[in-house]
Design an enzyme around this catalytic site. Structure first.
Site, PDB file in Angstrom:
ATOM      1  N   ASP A  34      -3.930   8.406   7.251  1.00 44.17           N
ATOM      2  CA  ASP A  34      -2.939   7.483   6.694  1.00 44.17           C
ATOM      3  C   ASP A  34      -1.568   8.107   6.772  1.00 44.17           C
ATOM      4  O   ASP A  34      -0.579   7.432   7.027  1.00 44.17           O
ATOM      5  CB  ASP A  34      -3.312   7.133   5.247  1.00 44.17           C
ATOM      6  CG  ASP A  34      -4.477   6.175   5.248  1.00 44.17           C
ATOM      7  OD1 ASP A  34      -4.254   4.985   5.449  1.00 44.17           O
ATOM      8  OD2 ASP A  34      -5.626   6.639   5.146  1.00 44.17           O
ATOM      9  N   ARG A  47       0.896  -1.166   0.000  1.00 44.78           N
ATOM     10  CA  ARG A  47       0.000   0.000   0.000  1.00 44.78           C
ATOM     11  C   ARG A  47       0.930   1.211   0.000  1.00 44.78           C
ATOM     12  O   ARG A  47       1.599   1.491   0.996  1.00 44.78           O
ATOM     13  CB  ARG A  47      -0.888   0.061   1.249  1.00 44.78           C
ATOM     14  CG  ARG A  47      -1.874  -1.035   1.504  1.00 44.78           C
ATOM     15  CD  ARG A  47      -3.154  -1.041   0.731  1.00 44.78           C
ATOM     16  NE  ARG A  47      -3.948   0.117   0.450  1.00 44.78           N
ATOM     17  CZ  ARG A  47      -5.059   0.489   1.095  1.00 44.78           C
ATOM     18  NH1 ARG A  47      -5.474  -0.186   2.131  1.00 44.78           N
ATOM     19  NH2 ARG A  47      -5.764   1.535   0.690  1.00 44.78           N
ATOM     20  N   CYS A  87     -15.058   6.472   6.325  1.00 47.02           N
ATOM     21  CA  CYS A  87     -14.242   5.275   6.129  1.00 47.02           C
ATOM     22  C   CYS A  87     -14.207   4.425   7.407  1.00 47.02           C
ATOM     23  O   CYS A  87     -15.100   4.518   8.247  1.00 47.02           O
ATOM     24  CB  CYS A  87     -12.831   5.661   5.675  1.00 47.02           C
ATOM     25  SG  CYS A  87     -11.897   4.272   4.975  1.00 47.02           S
TER      26      CYS A  87
END
Ligand code: RUB
Length: 311
Positions: free
Chosen positions: A202, A61, A133
């Site tokens: 993130d 990722r 999310c």
């Protein structure tokens, strides 16, 4: 490469394992597994093997500095504890490496606990909280607020195309919270009644911008238009050191089939997984060191990660 490690990499890519923290913890676990099952005979060979697996994990990722930072820390530990990878006892090198991995995971869990307390204190009694999310750090904050008896209500957005909002809704409902799931297009409507927005992170850049799931900046802009406070629950290890000298954090672009499996000919599809929200739309970051303004993230994070700016 170890079979279990291959499975973890594929689960990270397919989002079976999702969210920065879960991804980072799984990557640490994977690298420890690789060391435990390694057939390398010398620390030097093991070091080579581990650094190539760490690189593959990092690329699983691309927008995940928490994973990159953790893997980097593990590799630094390895090279220091195995005398630069040149000599030493292989059994000890493997054992110490696995122990370091589990210490790192424990530290991450301790940080998450501290962060949850700071975040929960921030939420007003009886608040309507919006989230987007699935962020395990944010759900922890919300559950802690409920544990404190704040009697909150949560609205979460479904988060196209992979619907991680459903994970949030299911987790909070099973913890006994009052939670409603709505489509992403309902952001403005629900913002009008909201008291606070909390999302995960993130990556946090050197100037305090937030990189989080696509849709986050829309939410932040709508929050500002409605005078609603916008916070991100972000451990300091989400700092992205590559942004220190002006490099931009890479934004992962995922397969277009996630958006539309069989689109008609001529329709172009884009599927960026994340986006940046400028620091000016963020009231603060909820961290393990307290709730801080976006401008302070860089200083505290570099200190925590041991990054020396001046030699
Ligand atoms: C998840 C997402 C989360 C952050 C933080 O995206 O954007 O807000 O990763 O999560 P994806 P956490 O589902 O694509 O991984 O708080 O668990 O670290």
């Amino acid at each position: 490469m170890d079979k279990q490690v291959k499975r973890i990499i594929s689960d990270i890519k397919s989002l079976k394992i999702q969210g920065a923290r879960n991804v980072a913890k799984s990557a640490i676990h994977a690298l420890s597994l690789e060391a435990a099952g390694s057939k390398s005979r010398t620390p030097k060979a093991l070091g080579k093997e581990l650094s190539s697996v760490a690189e593959i994990l990092s690329e699983s990722r691309p927008t995940e500095p928490m994973m990159r930072n953790a893997l980097g820390q593990m590799m630094v530990f390895f090279s220091q504890s195995a005398s630069g990878g040149k000599g030493g006892d292989i059994k000890n090198a493997r054992k110490n490496f696995a122990k370091h991995g589990s210490d790192l995971i424990k530290k991450m869990d301790d940080d998450a606990k501290k962060l949850a307390l700071y975040g929960a204190k921030l939420i007003p009694e009886g608040a309507l909280v919006l989230t987007h999310c699935h962020s395990s750090t944010t759900t922890r904050v919300l559950k802690e607020a409920e544990r404190m008896g704040k009697d909150i209500t949560v609205v979460c957005f479904e988060t196209r195309p992979r619907f991680q909002g459903r994970t949030t809704a299911a987790e909070l409902a099973s913890a006994g919270l009052d939670v409603t799931l709505v489509v992403d297009g309902a952001m403005t409507l629900f913002m009008k009644k909201a008291d606070i927005v909390i999302v995960g992170a993130d990556s946090v850049t050197s100037r305090g911008d937030l990189i989080n799931k696509i849709g986050t900046s829309t939410l932040a802009h709508i929050a500002r238009m409605n005078d609603v406070s916008f916070f991100s629950a972000a451990e300091l290890s989400k700092y992205s050191p590559m942004t220190m000298f002006g490099n931009l954090e890479k934004i992962e672009e995922r397969d277009h089939h996630e958006v539309w499996d069989k689109p008609p000919r001529g329709v172009k599809i884009r599927n960026p997984a994340f986006e940046a929200t400028a620091a000016k739309y963020i009231n603060g970051y909820i961290t393990e060191a307290g709730v801080i303004p976006p401008q302070s993230f860089f200083t505290l994070a570099t200190e925590k990660l041991g990054i020396k700016i001046y030699e």
